[in-house]
Motif scaffolding. Structure first.
Motif, PDB file in Angstrom:
ATOM      1  N   UNK A  55       0.836  -1.207   0.000  1.00  0.00           N
ATOM      2  CA  UNK A  55       0.000   0.000   0.000  1.00  0.00           C
ATOM      3  C   UNK A  55       0.867   1.251   0.000  1.00  0.00           C
ATOM      4  N   UNK A  56       1.974   1.185   0.711  1.00  0.00           N
ATOM      5  CA  UNK A  56       2.898   2.329   0.763  1.00  0.00           C
ATOM      6  C   UNK A  56       3.364   2.716  -0.645  1.00  0.00           C
ATOM      7  N   UNK A  57       3.755   1.716  -1.424  1.00  0.00           N
ATOM      8  CA  UNK A  57       4.218   1.983  -2.789  1.00  0.00           C
ATOM      9  C   UNK A  57       3.094   2.533  -3.662  1.00  0.00           C
ATOM     10  N   UNK A  58       1.901   1.986  -3.505  1.00  0.00           N
ATOM     11  CA  UNK A  58       0.756   2.492  -4.258  1.00  0.00           C
ATOM     12  C   UNK A  58       0.479   3.953  -3.912  1.00  0.00           C
ATOM     13  N   UNK A  59       0.571   4.277  -2.648  1.00  0.00           N
ATOM     14  CA  UNK A  59       0.254   5.633  -2.193  1.00  0.00           C
ATOM     15  C   UNK A  59       1.300   6.661  -2.624  1.00  0.00           C
ATOM     16  N   UNK A  60       2.448   6.200  -3.106  1.00  0.00           N
ATOM     17  CA  UNK A  60       3.465   7.129  -3.591  1.00  0.00           C
ATOM     18  C   UNK A  60       3.426   7.288  -5.109  1.00  0.00           C
ATOM     19  N   UNK A  61       2.532   6.560  -5.762  1.00  0.00           N
ATOM     20  CA  UNK A  61       2.402   6.650  -7.220  1.00  0.00           C
ATOM     21  C   UNK A  61       1.728   7.974  -7.590  1.00  0.00           C
ATOM     22  N   UNK A  62       2.327   8.800  -8.456  1.00  0.00           N
ATOM     23  CA  UNK A  62       1.723  10.089  -8.833  1.00  0.00           C
ATOM     24  C   UNK A  62       0.295   9.975  -9.353  1.00  0.00           C
ATOM     25  N   UNK A  63      -0.036   8.844  -9.980  1.00  0.00           N
ATOM     26  CA  UNK A  63      -1.395   8.693 -10.510  1.00  0.00           C
ATOM     27  C   UNK A  63      -2.444   8.651  -9.401  1.00  0.00           C
ATOM     28  N   UNK A  64      -2.028   8.326  -8.174  1.00  0.00           N
ATOM     29  CA  UNK A  64      -2.951   8.316  -7.035  1.00  0.00           C
ATOM     30  C   UNK A  64      -3.372   9.718  -6.633  1.00  0.00           C
ATOM     31  N   UNK A  65      -2.632  10.720  -7.102  1.00  0.00           N
ATOM     32  CA  UNK A  65      -2.840  12.093  -6.639  1.00  0.00           C
ATOM     33  C   UNK A  65      -3.333  13.014  -7.746  1.00  0.00           C
ATOM     34  N   UNK A  66      -3.960  12.448  -8.757  1.00  0.00           N
ATOM     35  CA  UNK A  66      -4.567  13.285  -9.794  1.00  0.00           C
ATOM     36  C   UNK A  66      -5.773  14.039  -9.253  1.00  0.00           C
ATOM     37  N   UNK A  67      -6.395  13.471  -8.220  1.00  0.00           N
ATOM     38  CA  UNK A  67      -7.486  14.154  -7.510  1.00  0.00           C
ATOM     39  C   UNK A  67      -7.139  14.157  -6.026  1.00  0.00           C
ATOM     40  N   UNK A  68      -7.167  15.326  -5.407  1.00  0.00           N
ATOM     41  CA  UNK A  68      -6.846  15.476  -3.991  1.00  0.00           C
ATOM     42  C   UNK A  68      -8.045  16.083  -3.283  1.00  0.00           C
ATOM     43  N   UNK A  69      -8.622  15.326  -2.357  1.00  0.00           N
ATOM     44  CA  UNK A  69      -9.779  15.787  -1.590  1.00  0.00           C
ATOM     45  C   UNK A  69      -9.344  15.998  -0.150  1.00  0.00           C
ATOM     46  N   UNK A  70      -9.289  17.272   0.268  1.00  0.00           N
ATOM     47  CA  UNK A  70      -8.884  17.607   1.634  1.00  0.00           C
ATOM     48  C   UNK A  70     -10.084  18.085   2.443  1.00  0.00           C
ATOM     49  N   UNK A  71     -11.238  17.454   2.243  1.00  0.00           N
ATOM     50  CA  UNK A  71     -12.447  17.831   2.981  1.00  0.00           C
ATOM     51  C   UNK A  71     -12.824  16.720   3.964  1.00  0.00           C
TER      52      UNK A  71
END
Length: 331
Positions: A55-71
């Motif tokens: 999961x750590x490696x997945x969470x560092x993939x740039x494609x995981x952060x194309x949408x960022x929800x900080x709500x």
């Protein structure tokens, strides 16, 4: 001595359990990524990425952060302060490596953070600002020039004048959806068409417009209908200065496919919709936001479990550019 029938029953029970509970790590990578993305940025950085190395490696993939929800609203009752939330958001943006397309921030937005977003995300398509009182007209003005591909803009319970709205309209020619939401007011009769005029004069390509709780009048609405000929949906709930009887109402009905009138129900509106009858906002919770639904890990994918404990140690986080901000950390 265990009888054959008892052994058979035990084996059957074990087999049934094995079929019912499968290891989360056996899920395909794209399925796991889809699940994690539903958690929200704070949950990923604070919890999910610490579960295991996979999961750590997945969470560092740039494609995981194309949408960022900080709500992530459950965090407002924790010691996480706005400064740490902003730093966390910056870290999430940096992880996207320029792939960010969609970002939502609430409460902790500042001019500096907005500048970081625009400088790091040249491909941004959607921007959502909720109760961001520390973003100024000047900050939004400066950001507008760096958002040429923006298609959707949501501004809810923020304090901006006409000028940055005009700048956004001029600098974002692809803008198709605009939400400018406030709280409906009945107790004091205040009329203001400045925002409506800004929309009418600078956003001719709009297809969807929401002006929840706005103080525009029929004059402002007529200006919008004249200046935005492609409008398909228009939400005027709690816009109590607008009267849709007579010719104006007929014009809206003929022009707009989906129309919400000032007194229409607000059940599907995602924020608090209480009408201000003379009170004021609670400074600690000016938006009255509804709770965000979080992922139930068992929903839709059967039942999965991890075998054994996490394979991560403190040394693993040191090797992965671990971030530490006082008492708060995320890698």
């Amino acid at each position: 001595m265990e009888s054959p029938s008892s052994s058979s029953s035990s084996s059957s029970s074990s087999s049934t359990r094995s079929e019912q509970y499968r290891n989360w790590l056996e899920l395909p990578r794209d399925v796991t990524a889809s699940i994690l993305q539903r958690l929200g940025a704070i949950e990923i950085l604070e919890s999910a990425q610490r579960v295991c190395m996979h999961w750590r490696n997945l969470c560092k993939d740039p494609s995981m952060w194309r949408a960022i929800d900080m709500r992530n609203h459950e965090y407002w009752d924790t010691p996480l302060d706005l400064d740490h939330l902003e730093k966390m958001c910056r870290h999430a943006i940096d992880r996207s490596s320029g792939q960010l397309r969609d970002i939502s921030i609430e409460y902790f937005g500042t001019d500096d953070l907005l500048k970081h977003i625009t400088l790091s995300s040249s491909q941004l398509r959607r921007l959502r600002l909720v109760s961001c009182y520390h973003i100024t007209d000047e900050g939004l003005n400066e950001a507008a020039a760096k958002l040429p591909l923006l298609e959707e803009l949501d501004i809810t319970i923020c304090l901006f004048s006409k000028e940055p709205l005009m700048a956004l309209g001029r600098c974002c020619p692809l803008l198709k959806s605009f939400k400018l939401n406030r709280q409906g007011i009945r107790s004091v009769h205040i009329e203001c068409d400045e925002e409506a005029v800004a929309v009418a004069e600078s956003m001719p390509e709009l297809r969807h417009l929401q002006l929840f709780g706005n103080q525009l009048t029929n004059d402002g609405l007529n200006a919008i209908l004249n200046g935005c000929p492609h409008l398909e949906s228009l939400d005027l709930r709690q816009c109590f200065n607008v009267n849709l009887s007579g010719d104006l109402g007929k014009r809206c009905a003929e022009r707009i496919k989906s129309l919400w009138r000032p007194d229409d129900p607000t059940d599907d509106y995602e924020f608090a919709a209480e009408i201000d009858d003379g009170g004021s906002f609670d400074e600690n919770d000016p938006s009255g936001m509804s709770d965000i639904d979080y992922l139930s890990l068992s929903e839709g994918y059967g039942h999965y479990e991890f075998s054994g404990e996490s394979d991560l140690s403190d040394d693993d986080f040191t090797d992965y550019d671990f971030y530490d901000y006082g008492d708060y950390y995320f890698g």
